[in-house]
Design an enzyme around this catalytic site. Structure first.
Site, mmCIF file in Angstrom:
data_model
loop_
_atom_site.group_PDB
_atom_site.id
_atom_site.type_symbol
_atom_site.label_atom_id
_atom_site.label_comp_id
_atom_site.label_asym_id
_atom_site.label_seq_id
_atom_site.Cartn_x
_atom_site.Cartn_y
_atom_site.Cartn_z
ATOM 1 C CB CYS A 136 -22.560 29.126 -14.296
ATOM 2 S SG CYS A 136 -23.595 29.018 -15.757
ATOM 3 C CG ASP A 144 -21.886 33.955 -21.875
ATOM 4 O OD1 ASP A 144 -21.739 34.531 -20.788
ATOM 5 O OD2 ASP A 144 -21.085 34.058 -22.805
ATOM 6 C CB CYS A 182 -21.129 31.993 -16.062
ATOM 7 S SG CYS A 182 -21.918 31.999 -17.696
ATOM 8 C CG ASP A 183 -19.252 31.095 -20.980
ATOM 9 O OD1 ASP A 183 -19.436 30.150 -20.210
ATOM 10 O OD2 ASP A 183 -19.682 31.117 -22.142
ATOM 11 C CE LYS A 184 -17.963 35.945 -22.692
ATOM 12 N NZ LYS A 184 -18.787 34.734 -22.557
ATOM 13 C CB CYS A 201 -22.431 24.795 -20.257
ATOM 14 S SG CYS A 201 -23.639 26.133 -20.319
ATOM 15 C CD GLU A 245 -21.046 33.072 -26.136
ATOM 16 O OE1 GLU A 245 -19.948 32.956 -25.589
ATOM 17 O OE2 GLU A 245 -22.053 32.392 -25.825
ATOM 18 C CB SER A 273 -22.104 29.473 -27.615
ATOM 19 O OG SER A 273 -22.032 28.462 -26.640
#
Length: 566
Positions: free
Chosen positions: A57, A89, A130-132, A202, A452, A478
């Protein structure tokens, strides 16, 4: 010369660091690593990268940061790159390492804030992947309130397996299929080898792409930038353009407080709802709002989603991925649909200097595309999430509605005090159709870290139970999760929430139409059970975890407030 004078005027903060005889030592340090007098006479722009080699990511962000710095120099600024942490994640999913993910959001925000304040940057560009890292960077920008821009690194391309596109979601679900005996070792290994074919976040409308879309519609990222895939030929130019843009933002003295408003946050929520986005957006947008000093609540998400049609046919609930959205018209097309539906606060400002409504009107739609449906043909009439309350969730919980039709489920509770215990039962085939899987002590303080549950939810889908069971947890899901699942149940078990009262066999009801999550127990029985309940030692916030997790457990707020630290 006049341009140099103009640039000097933009050194609103960095003069403190670089000007005058008393700053000779600071200049000496900086000259020793290549900054000359001309560079130090220009505005200094922090380039806050979340580059790291632990995941695809963010793996390419170092190269994008170099392009951002090119743009800053071309526009007359002096870039200074800094780096912060990131936790994957997907890679940590299903392990204790996942406890670190949400915690990292706060560390990312803290570290960018510390360096930017300590070194008196005049402006900031933050790069996320990535997510965070995405909300973490924006939380920092909101705190700093300096002229700034957030650039998302972009999505990975889908893989190809047995003639069709696949994402990492397929691998998680294949684990459940493998456990059920319907996928061989060989096919699982073949899928594993092709599902993540390069760099980028993702590919579905999971948390990364959800938050990237939300922040583009909110206005802190330039419109049209987010859905450009990580490996697309134009991504480097997008990064360079952002470097030039931040100097323009600095000239205009436009601050995040000019952009992050109640109206722009409502625009972001509408984008999440109409795209079937991740339930994590609730946590992250609440957190950003609090950093910006704006009052929104989880009930605002339900209010907005209830009037917003689900228009984007994106995985995990639909069939297309991020690159398909990019080719269809990208986030501007989503904004155009919201504008046409009367759901967009069109006068909200963006970092480009234009309003979100102006960008929406300029959206180009690829003829024949089916990724973003027309308003008269939505996937469903309301958005992809809902907020439930009830005697199990007095502070609320979040349910994802995209990708399944169920709005009512009643069944016996199967109660687990950790994700590992639940996963063991799922893999052993011990969960039956009709069950309500309960996973507690995974909340912000109780986990700690609010893991998650994709490993569990995907395994249930892989075993063919995705449409026959429900799941509730004080942890998170997720963005790849789909099915009737309630996350962020608050208060959490470790802080005396009613979820702590549940026992195997208790009758639990999900009623989305009534916005209720309830157990067939009296108020007195719930209170009695909660009073007698002792969380497992690892979930105790008063001595179980150590180090950063112990600090986080003591400081973190409820999921209903965004799980912020205070």
């Amino acid at each position: 010369m006049s341009d140099n004078g103009s640039l000097y005027e933009l050194k609103r903060n960095s003069r403190t660091l670089t000007e005058g005889p008393q700053r000779a030592a600071a200049r000496a340090y900086l000259k020793g690593i290549g900054y000359d007098d001309d560079a130090l006479a220009r505005p200094i722009v922090g380039v806050a990268s979340t580059w790291i080699e632990t995941m695809p990511c963010n793996f390419h962000l170092r190269a994008l940061a170099a392009k951002v710095k090119e743009g800053i120099r071309a526009a007359g600024g002096t870039p200074m790159e800094l780096n912060t942490i990131a936790i994957s994640d997907g890679i940590t999913m299903g392990t204790s390492g996942m406890k670190m993910s949400l915690v990292s959001r706060e560390v990312i925000a803290d570290s960018i804030e510390l360096v930017s304040r300590g070194h008196f940057f005049d402006a900031v560009v933050a790069l996320s992947g990535c997510d965070k890292t995405i909300p973490g960077t924006v939380m920092a920008l909101a705190r700093l309130d300096l002229p700034s821009v957030m650039l998302y690194g972009g999505s990975i391309l889908p893989g190809r397996f047995e003639g069709h596109d696949v994402t990492i979601q397929d691998v998680f679900e294949a684990v459940g299929a493998h456990a059920a005996g319907s996928m061989s070792d060989e096919r699982l290994a073949e899928l594993e080898a092709v599902a993540s074919p390069g760099v980028g976040a993702c590919a579905g409308q999971f948390t990364a792409n959800t938050m990237a879309m939300a922040f583009e519609v909110l206005g802190i990222s330039p419109m049209g930038s987010a859905m450009v895939p990580a490996q697309h030929a134009s991504k480097a130019q997008v990064a360079r353009d952002v470097g030039e843009l931040v100097i323009d933002v600095l000239r205009r003295d436009q601050r995040p407080s000019d952009i992050i408003t109640s109206e722009s946050l409502e625009n972001a929520i509408a984008a999440v709802a109409c795209s079937g986005g991740s339930t994590n957006a609730v946590l992250h947008l609440l957190a950003v709002a609090r950093e910006a000093g704006i009052e929104i609540s989880i009930d605002d998400f339900d209010r907005i989603a209830a009037k917003t049609p689900l228009l984007c046919d994106l995985t995990p609930g639909g069939q297309y991925v991020a690159v398909d959205l990019f080719e269809a018209g990208g986030v501007p097309l989503v904004a155009r649909r919201l504008l046409d539906a009367g759901l967009l606060h069109e006068d909200a400002a963006t970092v480009t200097g234009r309003t979100v409504g102006e960008h929406a009107r300029d959206a180009a739609e690829t003829p024949g595309q089916r990724v973003v449906r027309p308003l008269d043909d939505p996937l469903q009439p309301t958005g992809g999430l809902a907020i439930l309350r009830g005697n199990l969730a007095p502070e609320g919980c979040v349910v994802k509605l995209a990708g399944h039709e169920r709005r009512l489920h009643e069944g016996p509770a199967r109660v687990f005090d950790s994700e590992e215990d639940a996963m063991e039962s799922v893999i052993a085939g011990a969960i039956e159709a009709g069950d309500v899987v309960v996973i507690r002590n995974e909340g912000p303080a109780g986990g700690p870290g609010m893991r998650e549950m994709l490993a569990v939810t995907a395994a249930l889908v892989g075993e063919g139970l995705g449409e026959q069971v429900a799941l509730l947890t004080d942890g998170r899901f997720s963005g790849a999760t789909h099915g009737l699942m309630a996350g962020h149940v608050a208060p959490e078990a470790a802080r005396g929430g009613p979820i702590a009262a549940l026992r195997d066999g208790d009758r639990v009801t999900f009623d989305v139409a009534a916005r209720r999550l309830d157990v067939e127990l009296s108020t007195e029985e719930i209170a009695s059970r909660v009073a007698a309940y002792t969380p497992p030692p690892r979930a105790r916030s008063d001595g179980g975890p150590s180090g950063v997790l112990a600090k986080y457990a003591k400081l973190v707020s409820s999921a209903s407030e965004g799980a912020i630290t205070r």
